[in-house]
Design a protein around this motif. Structure first.
Motif, PDB file in Angstrom:
ATOM      1  N   CYS A 107     -14.746   3.426   1.038  1.00  0.00           N
ATOM      2  CA  CYS A 107     -14.033   2.347   1.071  1.00  0.00           C
ATOM      3  C   CYS A 107     -12.297   2.892   1.085  1.00  0.00           C
ATOM      4  O   CYS A 107     -11.796   3.262   0.085  1.00  0.00           O
ATOM      5  CB  CYS A 107     -14.283   1.606  -0.274  1.00  0.00           C
ATOM      6  SG  CYS A 107     -13.213   0.127  -0.439  1.00  0.00           S
ATOM      7  N   SER A 108     -11.813   2.266   2.229  1.00  0.00           N
ATOM      8  CA  SER A 108     -10.394   2.960   2.373  1.00  0.00           C
ATOM      9  C   SER A 108      -9.469   2.020   1.455  1.00  0.00           C
ATOM     10  O   SER A 108      -9.899   0.705   1.318  1.00  0.00           O
ATOM     11  CB  SER A 108      -9.950   3.167   3.880  1.00  0.00           C
ATOM     12  OG  SER A 108     -10.011   1.802   4.467  1.00  0.00           O
ATOM     13  N   GLY A 109      -8.122   2.260   1.668  1.00  0.00           N
ATOM     14  CA  GLY A 109      -7.071   1.504   0.879  1.00  0.00           C
ATOM     15  C   GLY A 109      -6.786   0.327   1.904  1.00  0.00           C
ATOM     16  O   GLY A 109      -6.705  -0.733   1.424  1.00  0.00           O
TER      17      GLY A 109
ATOM     18  N   VAL B 200     -14.525   6.629  -2.676  1.00  0.00           N
ATOM     19  CA  VAL B 200     -16.069   6.625  -2.588  1.00  0.00           C
ATOM     20  C   VAL B 200     -16.782   5.527  -2.966  1.00  0.00           C
ATOM     21  O   VAL B 200     -16.410   5.056  -4.168  1.00  0.00           O
ATOM     22  CB  VAL B 200     -16.449   7.827  -2.792  1.00  0.00           C
ATOM     23  CG1 VAL B 200     -16.650   8.235  -4.249  1.00  0.00           C
ATOM     24  CG2 VAL B 200     -18.034   8.426  -2.088  1.00  0.00           C
TER      25      VAL B 200
ATOM     26  N   GLY C 197      -8.322   3.897  -2.142  1.00  0.00           N
ATOM     27  CA  GLY C 197      -9.113   4.266  -1.414  1.00  0.00           C
ATOM     28  C   GLY C 197     -10.277   4.981  -2.130  1.00  0.00           C
ATOM     29  O   GLY C 197      -9.794   5.962  -3.133  1.00  0.00           O
TER      30      GLY C 197
ATOM     31  N   GLY D  73      -8.381  12.992  -1.376  1.00  0.00           N
ATOM     32  CA  GLY D  73      -9.646  12.301  -1.080  1.00  0.00           C
ATOM     33  C   GLY D  73     -10.111  12.977   0.268  1.00  0.00           C
ATOM     34  O   GLY D  73     -11.099  13.221   0.421  1.00  0.00           O
ATOM     35  N   HIS D  74      -9.396  12.995   1.204  1.00  0.00           N
ATOM     36  CA  HIS D  74      -9.676  13.270   2.714  1.00  0.00           C
ATOM     37  C   HIS D  74     -10.190  14.661   2.849  1.00  0.00           C
ATOM     38  O   HIS D  74     -10.973  14.872   3.574  1.00  0.00           O
ATOM     39  CB  HIS D  74      -8.575  12.852   3.448  1.00  0.00           C
ATOM     40  CG  HIS D  74      -8.346  11.400   3.660  1.00  0.00           C
ATOM     41  ND1 HIS D  74      -9.006  10.571   4.585  1.00  0.00           N
ATOM     42  CD2 HIS D  74      -7.291  10.564   3.079  1.00  0.00           C
ATOM     43  CE1 HIS D  74      -8.562   9.361   4.233  1.00  0.00           C
ATOM     44  NE2 HIS D  74      -7.589   9.465   3.543  1.00  0.00           N
TER      45      HIS D  74
ATOM     46  N   LYS E 124       0.819  -1.064  -0.128  1.00  0.00           N
ATOM     47  CA  LYS E 124       0.033   0.076   0.118  1.00  0.00           C
ATOM     48  C   LYS E 124       0.845   1.275   0.032  1.00  0.00           C
ATOM     49  O   LYS E 124       1.524   1.428   0.950  1.00  0.00           O
ATOM     50  CB  LYS E 124      -0.915   0.159   1.085  1.00  0.00           C
ATOM     51  CG  LYS E 124      -1.924   1.454   1.078  1.00  0.00           C
ATOM     52  CD  LYS E 124      -2.641   1.580   2.165  1.00  0.00           C
ATOM     53  CE  LYS E 124      -3.562   2.879   1.955  1.00  0.00           C
ATOM     54  NZ  LYS E 124      -4.032   3.467   3.068  1.00  0.00           N
TER      55      LYS E 124
ATOM     56  N   VAL F 179     -10.363  10.894   7.164  1.00  0.00           N
ATOM     57  CA  VAL F 179     -11.878  10.306   7.561  1.00  0.00           C
ATOM     58  C   VAL F 179     -11.836   8.701   7.922  1.00  0.00           C
ATOM     59  O   VAL F 179     -12.644   8.262   8.162  1.00  0.00           O
ATOM     60  CB  VAL F 179     -12.839  10.580   6.205  1.00  0.00           C
ATOM     61  CG1 VAL F 179     -13.201  11.948   6.047  1.00  0.00           C
ATOM     62  CG2 VAL F 179     -12.086   9.999   5.056  1.00  0.00           C
ATOM     63  N   THR F 180     -10.497   8.372   7.390  1.00  0.00           N
ATOM     64  CA  THR F 180     -10.455   6.728   7.372  1.00  0.00           C
ATOM     65  C   THR F 180      -9.685   6.283   8.932  1.00  0.00           C
ATOM     66  O   THR F 180      -9.371   5.137   9.091  1.00  0.00           O
ATOM     67  CB  THR F 180      -9.925   6.081   6.335  1.00  0.00           C
ATOM     68  OG1 THR F 180      -8.710   6.869   5.854  1.00  0.00           O
ATOM     69  CG2 THR F 180     -10.852   6.057   5.307  1.00  0.00           C
TER      70      THR F 180
ATOM     71  N   ALA G 187     -13.852  14.785   1.256  1.00  0.00           N
ATOM     72  CA  ALA G 187     -14.619  13.673   2.116  1.00  0.00           C
ATOM     73  C   ALA G 187     -14.783  14.034   3.471  1.00  0.00           C
ATOM     74  O   ALA G 187     -16.188  13.868   3.854  1.00  0.00           O
ATOM     75  CB  ALA G 187     -13.744  12.354   2.030  1.00  0.00           C
TER      76      ALA G 187
ATOM     77  N   GLY H 169      -3.479   4.977  -0.992  1.00  0.00           N
ATOM     78  CA  GLY H 169      -4.396   5.948  -0.477  1.00  0.00           C
ATOM     79  C   GLY H 169      -4.742   7.290  -1.277  1.00  0.00           C
ATOM     80  O   GLY H 169      -4.294   7.159  -2.315  1.00  0.00           O
ATOM     81  N   ALA H 170      -5.810   8.113  -0.701  1.00  0.00           N
ATOM     82  CA  ALA H 170      -6.299   9.058  -1.387  1.00  0.00           C
ATOM     83  C   ALA H 170      -5.551  10.339  -1.025  1.00  0.00           C
ATOM     84  O   ALA H 170      -5.547  11.243  -1.816  1.00  0.00           O
ATOM     85  CB  ALA H 170      -7.684   8.879  -0.933  1.00  0.00           C
ATOM     86  N   GLY H 171      -4.956  10.485   0.099  1.00  0.00           N
ATOM     87  CA  GLY H 171      -4.216  11.680   0.408  1.00  0.00           C
ATOM     88  C   GLY H 171      -5.004  12.725   0.246  1.00  0.00           C
ATOM     89  O   GLY H 171      -6.340  12.822   0.620  1.00  0.00           O
TER      90      GLY H 171
ATOM     91  N   VAL I  15     -15.072  13.735  -4.754  1.00  0.00           N
ATOM     92  CA  VAL I  15     -14.199  12.854  -4.321  1.00  0.00           C
ATOM     93  C   VAL I  15     -13.941  11.722  -5.323  1.00  0.00           C
ATOM     94  O   VAL I  15     -12.672  11.480  -5.674  1.00  0.00           O
ATOM     95  CB  VAL I  15     -14.600  12.308  -2.963  1.00  0.00           C
ATOM     96  CG1 VAL I  15     -13.477  11.047  -2.806  1.00  0.00           C
ATOM     97  CG2 VAL I  15     -14.395  13.220  -1.892  1.00  0.00           C
TER      98      VAL I  15
ATOM     99  N   VAL J 182     -10.136  11.231  -6.755  1.00  0.00           N
ATOM    100  CA  VAL J 182      -9.386  10.066  -6.518  1.00  0.00           C
ATOM    101  C   VAL J 182      -8.926   9.231  -7.684  1.00  0.00           C
ATOM    102  O   VAL J 182      -7.967   8.453  -8.004  1.00  0.00           O
ATOM    103  CB  VAL J 182      -9.902   9.051  -5.578  1.00  0.00           C
ATOM    104  CG1 VAL J 182      -9.717   9.574  -4.073  1.00  0.00           C
ATOM    105  CG2 VAL J 182     -11.357   8.596  -5.779  1.00  0.00           C
TER     106      VAL J 182
HETATM  107  O1  IP8 Z   1      -6.494   7.171   2.142  1.00  0.00           O
HETATM  108  C1  IP8 Z   1      -9.380   7.073   1.792  1.00  0.00           C
HETATM  109  O2  IP8 Z   1      -8.597   5.709   1.606  1.00  0.00           O
HETATM  110  P1  IP8 Z   1      -7.200   5.943   2.568  1.00  0.00           P
HETATM  111  C2  IP8 Z   1     -10.226   7.215   0.552  1.00  0.00           C
HETATM  112  O3  IP8 Z   1      -6.533   4.641   2.002  1.00  0.00           O
HETATM  113  C3  IP8 Z   1     -11.019   8.461   0.554  1.00  0.00           C
HETATM  114  O4  IP8 Z   1      -7.666   5.920   3.876  1.00  0.00           O
HETATM  115  C4  IP8 Z   1     -11.729   8.752  -0.768  1.00  0.00           C
HETATM  116  C5  IP8 Z   1     -11.105   9.456   1.483  1.00  0.00           C
END
Ligand code: IP8
Length: 259
Positions: A147-149, A136, A134, A49-50, A5, A208-209, A53, A44-46, A74, A78
């Protein structure tokens, strides 16, 4: 097979909305391509995404009108990030194909309940590197969710039983406390159930995750489907390559149950 990951904190600048880190991603892509290992890659979304979101509370599902704007935004952001990651991977020599969680998963109350793993298996079996991220996603109780990574890492580890699951982050591993605040702080080289209760619970979290605790919980779960699970610093050149060679670079490790 290795499951990797690429954390959002390494592939993006998390303090600046939609800021990609091309040098880091190309270097990590080169380390992966040069390893000769069969891989499955999650990212991840960095800051793609966050930020949005969180603004729209997408991780809580349907709470109010107007959140669709956040879902669309989002989802778009992503995918853009994923295209940049795929571009780097292919450019550095990995035959990578993106499998998008928004169209191949289902959540229920925020938990990942189904993933179309057959698609991952088919691409993997033909010699291609499946990549996911990661995103939506649809939720059968809350309409939508995140749905997170890490959730994808767990689903893929359960299915593929990797040698190693490697979390590439911007820190050397899990520390006993915040190294910026406390000089007595040390890197925890072996993580187990007792680590969770020993860590101070004050950490602030913009994701958010979830925080480092959520990450450790995922690592403990994933380790039961792998030989071991590592958290390494992807900003240090060569650490990912070493981990993929089967060496043990500076890291925190969870010993696993399987294989
Ligand atoms: O970065 C989060 O995935 P993560 C996905 O793996 C979003 O925690 C869209 C926030």
């Amino acid at each position: 097979m290795m499951l990797v990951k690429l954390g959002g904190s390494v592939i993006t600048d998390k303090s600046r909305y939609r800021t990609f880190r091309p040098e880091a991603v190309h270097r990590l892509a080169k380390e992966m391509a040069g390893s000769g290992q069969r891989l499955l890659v999650v990212h991840g979304a960095g800051s793609y995404g966050h930020v949005i979101a969180k603004k729209y509370d997408l991780h809580m599902g349907r709470k109010r009108p107007g959140q669709e704007k956040g879902v669309a935004h989002v989802s778009w952001d992503v995918r853009e990030l994923d295209t940049l990651v795929i571009e780097a991977l292919v450019h550095e020599g990995l035959d990578a194909v993106s499998l998008v969680p928004g169209s191949c998963t289902m959540l229920s109350d925020g938990k990942l309940t189904s993933v179309d793993l057959d698609k991952f298996r088919r691409y993997y079996d033909m010699g291609v590197t499946p990549v996911t991220f990661g995103d939506v996603a649809l939720d059968d109780r809350r309409e939508f969710g995140i749905c997170s990574g890490d959730q994808m890492m767990e689903a893929l580890a359960r299915e593929f039983r990797p040698e190693r699951a490697i979390f590439v982050t911007d820190v050397d591993g899990v520390f006993s406390c915040d190294p910026h605040l406390d000089t007595e702080c040390h890197l925890i080289d072996e993580i187990d159930q007792s680590t969770l209760s020993s860590l101070p619970r004050s950490e602030r979290c913009d994701d958010v995750t979830g925080s480092i605790y959520a990450k450790i919980e995922y690592m403990l779960g994933i380790a039961s489907f792998a030989k071991e699970c590592l958290i390494i610093n992807g900003n240090v050149p060569g650490r990912l390559a070493a981990a993929l060679r089967g060496e043990l670079p500076l890291c925190s490790r969870v010993r696993g149950g399987k294989v």
